[in-house]
Write a protein that holds these residues in place. Structure first.
Motif, PDB file in Angstrom:
ATOM      1  N   GLN A 148      32.278  18.095  46.751  1.00 63.35           N
ATOM      2  CA  GLN A 148      31.214  18.928  47.312  1.00 63.35           C
ATOM      3  C   GLN A 148      31.232  20.274  46.601  1.00 63.35           C
ATOM      4  OE1 GLN A 148      31.666  20.253  51.469  1.00 63.35           O
ATOM      5  NE2 GLN A 148      29.542  19.626  51.808  1.00 63.35           N
ATOM      6  N   THR A 149      30.062  20.749  46.208  1.00 60.43           N
ATOM      7  CA  THR A 149      29.959  22.071  45.596  1.00 60.43           C
ATOM      8  C   THR A 149      29.932  23.132  46.688  1.00 60.43           C
ATOM      9  OG1 THR A 149      28.727  21.172  43.722  1.00 60.43           O
ATOM     10  CG2 THR A 149      28.606  23.547  44.066  1.00 60.43           C
ATOM     11  N   LYS A 150      30.781  24.143  46.522  1.00 61.28           N
ATOM     12  CA  LYS A 150      30.844  25.220  47.506  1.00 61.28           C
ATOM     13  C   LYS A 150      30.649  26.575  46.834  1.00 61.28           C
ATOM     14  CE  LYS A 150      33.861  22.990  50.931  1.00 61.28           C
ATOM     15  NZ  LYS A 150      35.089  23.146  51.765  1.00 61.28           N
ATOM     16  N   ARG A 151      30.181  27.517  47.634  1.00 63.26           N
ATOM     17  CA  ARG A 151      29.990  28.898  47.190  1.00 63.26           C
ATOM     18  C   ARG A 151      31.223  29.714  47.556  1.00 63.26           C
ATOM     19  NH1 ARG A 151      28.511  32.997  50.668  1.00 63.26           N
ATOM     20  NH2 ARG A 151      27.582  34.900  49.787  1.00 63.26           N
ATOM     21  N   ILE A 152      31.728  30.442  46.570  1.00 61.93           N
ATOM     22  CA  ILE A 152      32.842  31.363  46.787  1.00 61.93           C
ATOM     23  C   ILE A 152      32.375  32.767  46.430  1.00 61.93           C
ATOM     24  CG2 ILE A 152      35.187  31.989  46.060  1.00 61.93           C
ATOM     25  CD1 ILE A 152      35.640  29.046  45.387  1.00 61.93           C
ATOM     26  N   PHE A 153      32.691  33.746  47.269  1.00 61.89           N
ATOM     27  CA  PHE A 153      32.249  35.110  46.966  1.00 61.89           C
ATOM     28  C   PHE A 153      33.442  36.048  46.790  1.00 61.89           C
ATOM     29  CE2 PHE A 153      32.362  35.039  51.642  1.00 61.89           C
ATOM     30  CZ  PHE A 153      33.039  36.222  51.932  1.00 61.89           C
ATOM     31  N   LEU A 154      33.198  37.142  46.079  1.00 66.73           N
ATOM     32  CA  LEU A 154      34.213  38.144  45.783  1.00 66.73           C
ATOM     33  C   LEU A 154      33.679  39.523  46.146  1.00 66.73           C
ATOM     34  CD1 LEU A 154      35.158  36.908  42.187  1.00 66.73           C
ATOM     35  CD2 LEU A 154      36.375  36.390  44.306  1.00 66.73           C
ATOM     36  N   THR A 155      34.597  40.429  46.509  1.00 62.96           N
ATOM     37  CA  THR A 155      34.201  41.794  46.850  1.00 62.96           C
ATOM     38  C   THR A 155      35.197  42.798  46.281  1.00 62.96           C
ATOM     39  OG1 THR A 155      35.328  41.520  48.997  1.00 62.96           O
ATOM     40  CG2 THR A 155      32.938  41.225  48.961  1.00 62.96           C
ATOM     41  N   TRP A 156      34.681  43.994  45.978  1.00 62.60           N
ATOM     42  CA  TRP A 156      35.501  45.068  45.433  1.00 62.60           C
ATOM     43  C   TRP A 156      35.256  46.354  46.212  1.00 62.60           C
ATOM     44  CZ3 TRP A 156      33.493  41.184  42.640  1.00 62.60           C
ATOM     45  CH2 TRP A 156      34.268  40.594  41.628  1.00 62.60           C
ATOM     46  N   PHE A 157      36.305  47.213  46.240  1.00 61.15           N
ATOM     47  CA  PHE A 157      36.252  48.485  46.951  1.00 61.15           C
ATOM     48  C   PHE A 157      36.819  49.591  46.067  1.00 61.15           C
ATOM     49  CE2 PHE A 157      36.247  45.204  50.089  1.00 61.15           C
ATOM     50  CZ  PHE A 157      35.477  45.671  51.138  1.00 61.15           C
ATOM     51  N   LEU A 158      36.296  50.800  46.237  1.00 57.30           N
ATOM     52  CA  LEU A 158      36.810  51.948  45.507  1.00 57.30           C
ATOM     53  C   LEU A 158      38.094  52.461  46.164  1.00 57.30           C
ATOM     54  CD1 LEU A 158      33.678  54.128  44.637  1.00 57.30           C
ATOM     55  CD2 LEU A 158      35.355  53.208  43.010  1.00 57.30           C
ATOM     56  N   ALA A 159      39.070  52.795  45.337  1.00 63.91           N
ATOM     57  CA  ALA A 159      40.313  53.375  45.836  1.00 63.91           C
ATOM     58  C   ALA A 159      40.150  54.884  45.988  1.00 63.91           C
ATOM     59  CB  ALA A 159      41.450  53.071  44.876  1.00 63.91           C
ATOM     60  N   LYS A 160      40.686  55.422  47.077  1.00 68.99           N
ATOM     61  CA  LYS A 160      40.641  56.875  47.268  1.00 68.99           C
ATOM     62  C   LYS A 160      41.499  57.572  46.223  1.00 68.99           C
ATOM     63  CE  LYS A 160      39.819  56.341  52.236  1.00 68.99           C
ATOM     64  NZ  LYS A 160      40.354  56.528  53.616  1.00 68.99           N
ATOM     65  N   ASN A 161      42.642  56.975  45.917  1.00 67.11           N
ATOM     66  CA  ASN A 161      43.505  57.446  44.836  1.00 67.11           C
ATOM     67  C   ASN A 161      43.789  56.256  43.927  1.00 67.11           C
ATOM     68  OD1 ASN A 161      45.414  58.441  43.105  1.00 67.11           O
ATOM     69  ND2 ASN A 161      46.874  59.081  44.684  1.00 67.11           N
ATOM     70  N   PRO A 162      43.028  56.094  42.851  1.00 67.79           N
ATOM     71  CA  PRO A 162      43.174  54.901  42.009  1.00 67.79           C
ATOM     72  C   PRO A 162      44.581  54.654  41.485  1.00 67.79           C
ATOM     73  CG  PRO A 162      41.163  56.088  41.451  1.00 67.79           C
ATOM     74  CD  PRO A 162      41.920  56.957  42.403  1.00 67.79           C
ATOM     75  N   ALA A 163      45.349  55.697  41.278  1.00 72.75           N
ATOM     76  CA  ALA A 163      46.709  55.527  40.752  1.00 72.75           C
ATOM     77  C   ALA A 163      47.573  54.696  41.694  1.00 72.75           C
ATOM     78  CB  ALA A 163      47.356  56.891  40.504  1.00 72.75           C
ATOM     79  N   GLU A 164      47.311  54.781  43.006  1.00 70.24           N
ATOM     80  CA  GLU A 164      48.103  54.025  43.974  1.00 70.24           C
ATOM     81  C   GLU A 164      47.834  52.516  43.888  1.00 70.24           C
ATOM     82  OE1 GLU A 164      47.293  55.530  47.834  1.00 70.24           O
ATOM     83  OE2 GLU A 164      48.355  57.440  47.505  1.00 70.24           O
ATOM     84  N   PHE A 165      46.708  52.163  43.298  1.00 72.79           N
ATOM     85  CA  PHE A 165      46.321  50.750  43.223  1.00 72.79           C
ATOM     86  C   PHE A 165      46.318  50.223  41.786  1.00 72.79           C
ATOM     87  CE2 PHE A 165      44.806  52.243  47.279  1.00 72.79           C
ATOM     88  CZ  PHE A 165      45.022  51.174  48.132  1.00 72.79           C
TER      89      PHE A 165
END
Length: 377
Positions: free
Chosen positions: A216-233
């Motif tokens: 069966q073909t299924k849909r998969i989704f992805l999401t992204w968020f901005l880091a408040k302090n990018p260095a921590e991530f």
């Protein structure tokens, strides 16, 4: 005869099968309906998780070990940095079903790991807001695979080895004849000794009926968020993660672009009528659940989705791939149905498919991925 082997679909698995086959023969051709690593396929979305710790069949571990070695070989052969080796975290309720199953499999495989208490996590990875009964298991060999870079590198390496590539060439049909396998695209046709079908969500139309009903073909989704302090991530401070805490679950990767963190709901694949009709936008319910989960799990992220993506993948009834010939006497080999979890093992699966399709060597102990498990006669 136009060649010894054709690979239909140069995405996650097909690109790796093509690369591996090009090491075995100079008579291999790849067919891609669009272009390799195009964003509407299961390759899209920048990264996929590579990890040695998982829950499920311990027999996958040998494929994982081989895949890890082959990712390094692809990097060495092409000069590309494909696997960001940042480690990985599996987070969940202490003695809950997720981590209990994962640790059972880990004990069976002997994979290297470290258990981290809630206090350990607060000290080492304070980006995660754990619940009172959460712990984590650290995987030192995990990382983030750069998907588009990986596929492009594999196709480029195959071409350097002598492989032929046809882009923007969707395959309409395949047919076994006395001479080999006839492949048709519009008014053009080719005949090959053997064919690998690795078209992901688009594979069903080239399958026999018994495999169409098992997938069966299924849909998969992805999401992204901005880091408040990018260095921590950043990758050197924030490993890939999978988290199942009570009623919430999420997985993700560090800010490989220096700004955004992939954080996506886990296990939300839903059926879609066809690979060409995947809903690209998120539903209101998906947006709400995603932002609520990020708000709880990651105080260091702005709880507003800044980027989304969605793509099709082919799922099997039992969640295991389809890796093998359509029948014992068939010249057509399928490498598809990876059910949302194929990329980490793409190099290993590609090696198996290339060697077996060319008749170079068989691989034993893989009954759980063979298509024949769905045959009723």
């Amino acid at each position: 005869m136009d060649g010894e082997l054709a690979v239909i679909g140069l995405g996650s698995i097909g690109s790796m099968a093509l690369w591996q086959a090009s090491r075995l023969t100079d008579s291999v051709t790849g067919f891609e309906a669009a272009t390799p690593a195009h964003g509407r396929s299961a390759v899209g979305g920048d990264t996929r998780l590579f990890r040695m710790l998982y829950r499920g069949n311990p027999d996958y571990y040998l494929i994982l070990e081989r895949s890890r070695a082959l990712w390094a070989e692809l990097e060495a052969e092409t000069g590309q940095n494909i696997l960001t080796r940042c480690g990985g975290l599996s987070i969940g309720t202490n003695n809950g079903p997720y981590l209990s199953a994962l640790l059972d499999t880990t004990r069976a495989t002997g994979a290297e790991h470290q258990i981290l208490t809630r206090e350990d996590m607060a000290e080492r990875y304070p980006q995660h807001n754990l619940r009172d009964d959460d712990i984590a298991v650290y995987d030192p060999h995990a990382g983030a695979l750069r998907t588009e870079r990986a596929v492009t590198a594999a196709v480029t390496a195959a071409q350097a080895n002598g492989a032929t590539i046809h882009t923007n060439t969707p395959i309409d049909s395949i047919e076994e004849t006395n001479d080999g396998v006839l492949i048709t695209s519009g008014s053009r046709s080719w005949t090959f000794e053997n064919v690998i079908v690795s078209s992901g969500g688009w594979s069903q139309r080239l399958m026999p009926d018994y495999l169409k009903t098992a997938t069966q073909t299924k849909r998969i989704f992805l999401t992204w968020f901005l880091a408040k302090n990018p260095a921590e991530f950043s990758p050197d401070r924030f490993p890939i993660f999978i988290r199942i805490s009570g009623d919430r679950s999420m997985y993700g990767a560090p800010a490989v672009d220096g700004a955004t963190v992939k954080a996506t709901l886990d296990g939300r694949g839903k059926p879609t009528p066809s690979a060409d009709s995947v809903l690209r936008d998120l539903t209101p319910g998906e947006i709400t659940e995603t932002t609520e989960t990020v708000t709880e799990f990651f105080p260091g992220l702005h709880p507003t989705i800044v980027r989304t993506d969605a793509f099709p993948d082919l799922f099997t009834k039992d969640g295991n791939p389809l890796l093998g010939r359509f029948s014992e006497v068939s010249r057509i080999y399928c490498a598809t149905g990876f059910s949302g979890g194929g990329f980490k093992n793409a190099t290993g699966y590609g090696e198996i498919a290339a060697h077996e399709a060319l008749g170079k060597r068989p691989f034993e102990g893989l009954d759980f991925v063979r298509p024949r498990r769905y045959r009723t006669n």
